[in-house]
Write a protein that holds these residues in place. Structure first.
Motif, PDB file in Angstrom:
ATOM      1  N   ARG A 135       0.834  -1.214   0.000  1.00 19.85           N
ATOM      2  CA  ARG A 135       0.000   0.000   0.000  1.00 19.85           C
ATOM      3  C   ARG A 135       0.865   1.259   0.000  1.00 19.85           C
ATOM      4  N   PRO A 136       1.440   1.606  -1.149  1.00 22.29           N
ATOM      5  CA  PRO A 136       2.273   2.818  -1.193  1.00 22.29           C
ATOM      6  C   PRO A 136       1.485   4.091  -0.881  1.00 22.29           C
ATOM      7  N   ASP A 137       0.185   4.104  -1.181  1.00 25.03           N
ATOM      8  CA  ASP A 137      -0.648   5.265  -0.863  1.00 25.03           C
ATOM      9  C   ASP A 137      -0.729   5.471   0.655  1.00 25.03           C
ATOM     10  N   LEU A 138      -0.926   4.403   1.375  1.00 21.71           N
ATOM     11  CA  LEU A 138      -0.990   4.458   2.828  1.00 21.71           C
ATOM     12  C   LEU A 138       0.381   4.829   3.392  1.00 21.71           C
ATOM     13  N   ALA A 139       1.429   4.301   2.781  1.00 19.64           N
ATOM     14  CA  ALA A 139       2.797   4.630   3.209  1.00 19.64           C
ATOM     15  C   ALA A 139       3.043   6.128   3.101  1.00 19.64           C
ATOM     16  N   ARG A 140       2.645   6.723   1.971  1.00 27.28           N
ATOM     17  CA  ARG A 140       2.848   8.166   1.783  1.00 27.28           C
ATOM     18  C   ARG A 140       2.091   8.964   2.833  1.00 27.28           C
ATOM     19  N   GLU A 141       0.860   8.551   3.144  1.00 20.13           N
ATOM     20  CA  GLU A 141       0.069   9.281   4.140  1.00 20.13           C
ATOM     21  C   GLU A 141       0.711   9.200   5.531  1.00 20.13           C
ATOM     22  N   LEU A 142       1.144   8.016   5.927  1.00 21.38           N
ATOM     23  CA  LEU A 142       1.757   7.858   7.248  1.00 21.38           C
ATOM     24  C   LEU A 142       3.045   8.668   7.359  1.00 21.38           C
ATOM     25  N   ILE A 143       3.860   8.625   6.324  1.00 20.84           N
ATOM     26  CA  ILE A 143       5.124   9.375   6.337  1.00 20.84           C
ATOM     27  C   ILE A 143       4.850  10.876   6.409  1.00 20.84           C
ATOM     28  N   ALA A 144       3.897  11.351   5.616  1.00 20.89           N
ATOM     29  CA  ALA A 144       3.574  12.781   5.628  1.00 20.89           C
ATOM     30  C   ALA A 144       3.063  13.217   6.999  1.00 20.89           C
TER      31      ALA A 144
ATOM     32  N   LEU B  83      -4.567   6.957  12.451  1.00 22.22           N
ATOM     33  CA  LEU B  83      -3.845   5.726  12.757  1.00 22.22           C
ATOM     34  C   LEU B  83      -4.786   4.674  13.341  1.00 22.22           C
ATOM     35  N   ARG B  84      -5.756   5.103  14.130  1.00 15.88           N
ATOM     36  CA  ARG B  84      -6.752   4.173  14.670  1.00 15.88           C
ATOM     37  C   ARG B  84      -7.509   3.492  13.525  1.00 15.88           C
ATOM     38  N   ARG B  85      -7.876   4.270  12.502  1.00 14.97           N
ATOM     39  CA  ARG B  85      -8.569   3.716  11.327  1.00 14.97           C
ATOM     40  C   ARG B  85      -7.669   2.723  10.597  1.00 14.97           C
ATOM     41  N   VAL B  86      -6.396   3.082  10.428  1.00 17.90           N
ATOM     42  CA  VAL B  86      -5.449   2.194   9.744  1.00 17.90           C
ATOM     43  C   VAL B  86      -5.328   0.876  10.498  1.00 17.90           C
ATOM     44  N   LEU B  87      -5.201   0.941  11.822  1.00 19.12           N
ATOM     45  CA  LEU B  87      -5.078  -0.276  12.624  1.00 19.12           C
ATOM     46  C   LEU B  87      -6.342  -1.123  12.540  1.00 19.12           C
ATOM     47  N   ALA B  88      -7.500  -0.475  12.515  1.00 17.29           N
ATOM     48  CA  ALA B  88      -8.760  -1.213  12.429  1.00 17.29           C
ATOM     49  C   ALA B  88      -8.882  -1.931  11.085  1.00 17.29           C
ATOM     50  N   GLU B  89      -8.388  -1.296  10.031  1.00 21.35           N
ATOM     51  CA  GLU B  89      -8.509  -1.880   8.695  1.00 21.35           C
ATOM     52  C   GLU B  89      -7.406  -2.882   8.359  1.00 21.35           C
ATOM     53  N   HIS B  90      -6.200  -2.694   8.931  1.00 22.54           N
ATOM     54  CA  HIS B  90      -5.045  -3.475   8.474  1.00 22.54           C
ATOM     55  C   HIS B  90      -4.254  -4.142   9.590  1.00 22.54           C
ATOM     56  N   ASP B  91      -4.649  -4.023  10.834  1.00 26.62           N
ATOM     57  CA  ASP B  91      -3.785  -4.368  11.963  1.00 26.62           C
ATOM     58  C   ASP B  91      -2.581  -3.423  11.906  1.00 26.62           C
ATOM     59  N   TRP B  92      -1.418  -3.858  12.425  1.00 23.67           N
ATOM     60  CA  TRP B  92      -0.275  -2.952  12.415  1.00 23.67           C
ATOM     61  C   TRP B  92       0.228  -2.776  10.986  1.00 23.67           C
TER      62      TRP B  92
ATOM     63  N   ALA C  68       0.344  -0.931  20.841  1.00 22.57           N
ATOM     64  CA  ALA C  68       1.509  -1.712  21.295  1.00 22.57           C
ATOM     65  C   ALA C  68       1.252  -3.209  21.138  1.00 22.57           C
ATOM     66  N   THR C  69       0.039  -3.643  21.417  1.00 22.68           N
ATOM     67  CA  THR C  69      -0.313  -5.060  21.258  1.00 22.68           C
ATOM     68  C   THR C  69      -0.228  -5.475  19.792  1.00 22.68           C
ATOM     69  N   LEU C  70      -0.780  -4.649  18.898  1.00 23.84           N
ATOM     70  CA  LEU C  70      -0.725  -4.965  17.465  1.00 23.84           C
ATOM     71  C   LEU C  70       0.708  -4.923  16.950  1.00 23.84           C
ATOM     72  N   LEU C  71       1.483  -3.972  17.437  1.00 20.85           N
ATOM     73  CA  LEU C  71       2.885  -3.884  17.034  1.00 20.85           C
ATOM     74  C   LEU C  71       3.659  -5.112  17.511  1.00 20.85           C
ATOM     75  N   GLU C  72       3.375  -5.576  18.713  1.00 19.77           N
ATOM     76  CA  GLU C  72       4.037  -6.779  19.223  1.00 19.77           C
ATOM     77  C   GLU C  72       3.734  -7.984  18.329  1.00 19.77           C
TER      78      GLU C  72
END
Length: 191
Positions: A8-17, A53-62, A94-98
């Motif tokens: 997901r390069p689109d999501l990557a660009r959004e997170l980086i920005a 970020l909450r939306r991203v985690l809900a849709e994709h996990d970490w 933190a749980t999803l990241l683990e």
């Protein structure tokens, strides 16, 4: 698509920005370069970043290396690390990241930092000594569980000995004081 390109390069660009803008805002906030209106806008932007970020985690996990690439995974970690106004979200992140670390899709050092942050934010001693506090007399380590075995725990997650970190932070503070007229400095995340 090559093996190193994220799914997901689109999501990557959004997170980086978002993480880049948040870091710039934090630097100004720490240096007391924001007026009251800008400070309110800054806090609002932090809440929006957490909501995204909450939306991203809900849709994709970490959002790990496979989904967004290493740079964007670091950006997601930075956003979660600074979501201090939402302790429940930070613990869930933190749980999803683990889990992502266990799947080989994220850095264990990022998890150690975020896990320590959740402990410190809940008033408990940290495990890995990643959380430092800037005081009027310098930098202090937030309380740590079993300090005598801290370097062993740090080594278990690939972190440098605490003495090396303290020296690095001391040098950064000295350089920041030389480069900045103000008495407040930015303390960057130190692994």
């Amino acid at each position: 698509m090559t093996a190193t390109e994220p799914l997901r390069p689109d999501l990557a660009r959004e997170l980086i920005a978002r993480a880049t803008k948040a870091a710039a805002r934090r630097a100004k906030r720490v240096r007391n370069q924001l007026d009251a209106v800008q400070l309110g806008q800054d806090r609002h932007a932090d809440h929006v970043d957490t909501k995204v970020l909450r939306r991203v985690l809900a849709e994709h996990d970490w959002p790990g290396h496979r989904l967004v690439g290493a740079e964007a995974a670091r950006a997601a970690w930075s956003l979660a690390l600074h979501a201090d106004d939402d302790a429940d979200f930070q613990r869930a992140a933190a749980t999803l990241l683990e889990r992502a670390v266990q799947d080989g899709d994220a850095r264990v050092q990022h998890w150690a930092h975020l896990y320590d942050r959740t402990l410190v934010n809940s008033g408990r001693p940290q495990e890995f000594g990643t959380q430092l506090v800037l005081t009027t007399t310098g930098v202090e380590l937030s309380p740590v569980r079993a300090f005598d075995s801290l370097d062993q725990r740090r080594a278990s997650v690939g972190l440098s000995p605490i003495a090396a970190v303290r020296e690095t932070v001391h040098r950064r503070l000295a350089l920041d004081h030389q480069a900045d007229d103000s008495s407040t400095v930015v303390l960057a995340e130190v692994a």
